[in-house]
Design an enzyme around this catalytic site. Structure first.
Site, short mmCIF file in Angstrom:
data_model
loop_
_atom_site.label_atom_id
_atom_site.label_comp_id
_atom_site.label_asym_id
_atom_site.label_seq_id
_atom_site.Cartn_x
_atom_site.Cartn_y
_atom_site.Cartn_z
N HIS B 192 0.49 -7.36 -0.59
CA HIS B 192 0.02 -8.16 0.54
C HIS B 192 -0.65 -9.46 0.12
CE1 HIS B 192 1.11 -5.05 3.39
NE2 HIS B 192 0.50 -4.16 2.63
N ARG B 237 -3.63 3.83 8.21
CA ARG B 237 -2.89 2.77 7.50
C ARG B 237 -3.46 2.58 6.08
NH1 ARG B 237 1.83 1.64 6.79
NH2 ARG B 237 1.01 2.25 4.79
N CYS B 241 -1.58 3.61 2.54
CA CYS B 241 -1.35 2.62 1.48
C CYS B 241 -1.87 3.16 0.15
CB CYS B 241 -2.04 1.29 1.81
SG CYS B 241 -1.05 0.22 2.88
#
Lengths: 211, 280
Positions: B192, B237, B241
């Site tokens: 990211h 989430r 991850c």
């Protein structure tokens, strides 16, 4: 012996435990948050009978440097990291870098292994397609890493390129000091045989990658 | 009843849209996947009651107002940061520092706090089941987070960084975002930290900077995940991850996750909240 060399190289890099990862937070505070947030790593991971779950929370020296510098260490540090990466590489006993590309393709497709929901002893994959284009026939590829389509052809199938490819898969930090790519050999994610197979996928003349 | 039927009809329509992906090649599938979700969103915009996540909101509201626990009170007196009982816009300002707990909390850890303190509920089993399994139809935390989140819909995210503990949480979150660890050397930044990349066919939001990506991504959790057939929360989430990053299981509502969410809330500051959104 090799370990000692790596260790002393890292000491020379000036890695200390007080290395802070971001401004405004000390390493001590960060460590406290980490140990309170991952309370009992070995017990909490059902498939995690392996003793290394807790150790995953401790950064190694390379991880510390790359985190701290946002993957952009100064030139001198970068050179030292690359040297240490090279020293970590174990080479195939038979001196051959190319294994079975068909098995290499399977490894490149497989994203399983080393997560807490994976079977501990199951074979780990390389998950290469998650980040790279490889065989053009596989259209579901990621773009975090560069395209490796026609890799062998572009490198003229030389023995030197075979070796360099094996080394990059074994420990990509040989070429880019703070590469995003996992150190598949050094960290024991893939075996030497598996790395040879993936090298063949990229470098073999028979591989669909080079068709 | 009418609502249920509509959802059913949309779900069937959606299944048909998704079914076409498997028949076509992956590139077509990729385009179709994006198009399909887009189409699905459009259908929802035309009929806002078609989002299956709304069932979670309804269940959350029922839970919120129900007298429960040893103290036999509802959660209606819960202070989410704007005073006891104030729901509107509270989620938009989370995570934030709470004096009573003397720590920064996100929506999920704050709801847990209220369950414990207000209702006297033992939250251990609730934490254990916070991420619902397939077929369970959702968890209490998924219901409640959806409900509380939806009360800020249409409002911009307002990152709270005035209190020293909020600043500290942000700094810890930033440090964790860049912390490479585990056998694969992954950090959040690995996936990211760049604009316009993807894993396989999944597009990745750039969360390293205050970007449009970040605003669109962060302001839309909790979300109804079509592939998982239920609402997933921001805690989920983050935990998932870390699983993919080969890290050990991170604690639900732990300080590390709250710190990461604090960091992300800053990157998403100003993003319009739409909860529960619809995601892959």
């Amino acid at each position: 012996m090799k370990k000692i060399i790596i260790a002393s190289a890292l000491v020379a890099l000036g890695v200390s435990s007080s290395l802070a990862l971001a401004e405004g937070v000390s390493d001590k505070v960060l460590q406290k948050v980490i140990s309170s947030s991952w309370k009992n790593p070995n017990k909490d991971n059902p498939e995690g009978a392996k003793p290394d779950w807790a150790s995953r929370l401790n950064q190694g020296d390379l991880q510390k440097i790359c985190s701290k510098t946002r993957n952009q260490p100064d030139k001198k540090t970068a050179a030292k990291l690359e040297k240490a990466a090279k020293a970590s590489i174990k080479y195939p006993e038979d001196g051959k870098f190319l294994g079975d590309w068909k098995n290499g393709e399977k490894i490149a497709q497989n994203g399983k292994g080393l997560r807490y929901n994976d079977k501990v002893d199951g074979p780990a994959g390389g998950n290469c397609y998650a980040c790279h284009q490889i065989d053009k026939a596989e259209l579901a590829y990621g773009t975090i890493g560069p395209s490796l389509a026609e890799y062998g052809k572009l490198h003229e199938f030389t023995e030197a390129a075979n070796k360099a490819t094996y080394e990059k898969i074994y420990n990509s930090h040989v070429a880019i000091s703070c590469s995003n790519m996992p150190r598949f050999g050094t960290m024991g994610i893939l075996s030497i045989e598996q790395i040879k197979d993936v090298t063949a996928l990229l470098m073999s003349k028979d591989s669909p990658v080079n068709k | 009843m009418m609502k249920r039927r509509l959802i059913g009809a949309i779900a069937v329509g959606c299944a048909a849209v998704f079914a076409t992906f498997t028949a076509a090649g992956p590139v077509l599938a990729q385009e179709d996947a994006s198009k399909g979700i887009e189409e699905y969103r459009k259908m929802m915009a035309e009929d806002p009651f078609a989002n299956p996540g709304l069932l979670f909101v309804d269940s959350g509201e029922a839970l919120w107002t129900e007298k429960r626990g040893p103290k036999n009170v509802s959660l209606e007196g819960c202070d989410l940061g704007k005073g006891p009982g104030v729901l509107d816009g509270a989620f938009a300002e989370l995570p934030r520092y709470f004096k009573d707990a003397d720590k920064v909390m996100d929506v999920e850890s704050r709801i847990l706090w209220c369950m414990e303190k207000l209702q006297g509920i033992d939250t251990k089993p609730i934490i254990k089941g916070a991420f619902s399994k397939r077929g369970e139809g959702g968890s209490e935390m998924e219901f409640l987070a959806s409900f509380v989140g939806s009360k800020s819909n249409g409002m911009p995210m307002k990152s709270q960084l005035s209190h020293p503990k909020e600043k500290e949480a942000y700094a810890i979150g930033e440090a964790l975002f860049y912390m490479r660890a585990g056998p694969h050397d992954f950090s959040c930044q690995t996936c990211h930290g760049t604009k316009g990349t993807r894993i396989r066919l999944q597009e990745l939001p750039d969360l390293a900077e205050p970007t449009e990506d970040a605003r669109k991504t962060v302001a839309t959790w909790p979300a109804y995940r079509v592939s998982q057939e239920r609402v997933r929360t921001m805690q989920h989430r983050m935990a998932d991850c870390y699983r993919q990053m080969r890290m050990p299981k991170v604690g639900y509502g732990s300080d590390a996750v709250t710190a990461l969410i604090t960091f992300l809330a800053k990157q998403a500051d100003g993003g319009e909240i739409q909860v529960p959104a619809l995601k892959r």
